[in-house]
Design a protein around this motif. Structure first.
Motif, PDB file in Angstrom:
ATOM      1  N   GLU A  75      42.170 -28.525 105.708  1.00  0.00           N
ATOM      2  CA  GLU A  75      41.336 -28.932 104.571  1.00  0.00           C
ATOM      3  C   GLU A  75      42.142 -29.081 103.288  1.00  0.00           C
ATOM      4  O   GLU A  75      41.587 -29.399 102.244  1.00  0.00           O
ATOM      5  CB  GLU A  75      40.220 -27.916 104.348  1.00  0.00           C
ATOM      6  CG  GLU A  75      39.257 -27.812 105.508  1.00  0.00           C
ATOM      7  CD  GLU A  75      38.456 -29.098 105.701  1.00  0.00           C
ATOM      8  OE1 GLU A  75      38.162 -29.778 104.686  1.00  0.00           O
ATOM      9  OE2 GLU A  75      38.153 -29.424 106.859  1.00  0.00           O
ATOM     10  N   ASN A  76      43.454 -28.821 103.351  1.00  0.00           N
ATOM     11  CA  ASN A  76      44.289 -28.864 102.146  1.00  0.00           C
ATOM     12  C   ASN A  76      43.693 -28.010 101.033  1.00  0.00           C
ATOM     13  O   ASN A  76      43.672 -28.415  99.864  1.00  0.00           O
ATOM     14  CB  ASN A  76      44.479 -30.302 101.659  1.00  0.00           C
ATOM     15  CG  ASN A  76      45.362 -31.098 102.585  1.00  0.00           C
ATOM     16  OD1 ASN A  76      46.296 -30.568 103.185  1.00  0.00           O
ATOM     17  ND2 ASN A  76      45.066 -32.369 102.740  1.00  0.00           N
ATOM     18  N   THR A  77      43.216 -26.856 101.408  1.00  0.00           N
ATOM     19  CA  THR A  77      42.555 -25.962 100.457  1.00  0.00           C
ATOM     20  C   THR A  77      43.091 -24.555 100.642  1.00  0.00           C
ATOM     21  O   THR A  77      43.354 -24.139 101.783  1.00  0.00           O
ATOM     22  CB  THR A  77      41.032 -25.982 100.677  1.00  0.00           C
ATOM     23  OG1 THR A  77      40.547 -27.328 100.538  1.00  0.00           O
ATOM     24  CG2 THR A  77      40.327 -25.101  99.657  1.00  0.00           C
ATOM     25  N   PHE A  78      43.264 -23.849  99.550  1.00  0.00           N
ATOM     26  CA  PHE A  78      43.595 -22.439  99.672  1.00  0.00           C
ATOM     27  C   PHE A  78      42.666 -21.622  98.785  1.00  0.00           C
ATOM     28  O   PHE A  78      41.985 -22.164  97.905  1.00  0.00           O
ATOM     29  CB  PHE A  78      45.077 -22.148  99.426  1.00  0.00           C
ATOM     30  CG  PHE A  78      45.614 -22.499  98.063  1.00  0.00           C
ATOM     31  CD1 PHE A  78      45.866 -23.807  97.703  1.00  0.00           C
ATOM     32  CD2 PHE A  78      45.953 -21.493  97.166  1.00  0.00           C
ATOM     33  CE1 PHE A  78      46.401 -24.125  96.476  1.00  0.00           C
ATOM     34  CE2 PHE A  78      46.495 -21.792  95.933  1.00  0.00           C
ATOM     35  CZ  PHE A  78      46.719 -23.112  95.578  1.00  0.00           C
ATOM     36  N   TYR A  79      42.619 -20.337  99.094  1.00  0.00           N
ATOM     37  CA  TYR A  79      41.557 -19.489  98.575  1.00  0.00           C
ATOM     38  C   TYR A  79      42.112 -18.194  97.989  1.00  0.00           C
ATOM     39  O   TYR A  79      43.197 -17.740  98.350  1.00  0.00           O
ATOM     40  CB  TYR A  79      40.574 -19.139  99.689  1.00  0.00           C
ATOM     41  CG  TYR A  79      40.021 -20.335 100.415  1.00  0.00           C
ATOM     42  CD1 TYR A  79      40.617 -20.787 101.591  1.00  0.00           C
ATOM     43  CD2 TYR A  79      38.920 -21.021  99.925  1.00  0.00           C
ATOM     44  CE1 TYR A  79      40.114 -21.897 102.260  1.00  0.00           C
ATOM     45  CE2 TYR A  79      38.417 -22.130 100.592  1.00  0.00           C
ATOM     46  CZ  TYR A  79      39.015 -22.570 101.757  1.00  0.00           C
ATOM     47  OH  TYR A  79      38.518 -23.670 102.413  1.00  0.00           O
ATOM     48  N   LEU A  80      41.305 -17.591  97.135  1.00  0.00           N
ATOM     49  CA  LEU A  80      41.573 -16.235  96.662  1.00  0.00           C
ATOM     50  C   LEU A  80      40.257 -15.465  96.769  1.00  0.00           C
ATOM     51  O   LEU A  80      39.320 -15.727  96.009  1.00  0.00           O
ATOM     52  CB  LEU A  80      42.080 -16.230  95.225  1.00  0.00           C
ATOM     53  CG  LEU A  80      42.476 -14.850  94.704  1.00  0.00           C
ATOM     54  CD1 LEU A  80      43.736 -14.344  95.426  1.00  0.00           C
ATOM     55  CD2 LEU A  80      42.722 -14.870  93.199  1.00  0.00           C
ATOM     56  N   GLN A  81      40.183 -14.597  97.750  1.00  0.00           N
ATOM     57  CA  GLN A  81      39.022 -13.725  97.892  1.00  0.00           C
ATOM     58  C   GLN A  81      39.241 -12.497  97.029  1.00  0.00           C
ATOM     59  O   GLN A  81      40.233 -11.776  97.209  1.00  0.00           O
ATOM     60  CB  GLN A  81      38.833 -13.321  99.357  1.00  0.00           C
ATOM     61  CG  GLN A  81      37.680 -12.364  99.582  1.00  0.00           C
ATOM     62  CD  GLN A  81      36.329 -12.977  99.279  1.00  0.00           C
ATOM     63  OE1 GLN A  81      36.074 -14.128  99.660  1.00  0.00           O
ATOM     64  NE2 GLN A  81      35.462 -12.244  98.611  1.00  0.00           N
TER      65      GLN A  81
END
Length: 115
Positions: A75-81
């Motif tokens: 998805e070419n996406t990164f996250y910060l939970q």
């Protein structure tokens, strides 16, 4: 052109959780690191978390055990939970990708932790 767009910021109560997303678009040959940074009023921008192409992660001491960085290559996406949020986490959060030879930044998203 490379664009990074953050989302997920907002107001959250102390002890609450929030997930930030960073969508990467454009033509990029090779990304070797994805990172989240933050800047609180009157303070310098600081590294929060980074994940490398080999999936190694590194966190600021103040968020270790509470925040988790991850990425979805498809998805070419990164996250910060972000869990167990504290008022001291209030800041503008920026995402960044590191390529050779440039770094690219998002526009920032405000996270406010307050009751």
């Amino acid at each position: 052109q490379v664009h990074l767009v953050e989302s997920g910021g907002g107001l959250v109560q102390p002890g609450g959780s929030r997930r930030l997303s960073c969508k990467v678009s454009g033509v990029i040959l090779t990304i070797y690191a994805w990172g989240w940074y933050r800047q609180a009023p009157g303070k310098q921008r600081e590294l929060v978390a980074v994940i490398t192409v080999s999936e190694n992660t590194n966190y600021a001491h103040s968020v270790k055990g509470r925040f988790t960085i991850s990425r979805d290559g498809a998805e070419n996406t990164f996250y910060l939970q972000m869990n167990s949020l504290e008022p001291e986490d209030t800041a503008v959060y920026y995402c960044k990708v590191s390529t050779e030879p440039f770094d690219y930044w998002g526009q920032g998203t405000q996270v406010t932790v307050s009751s």
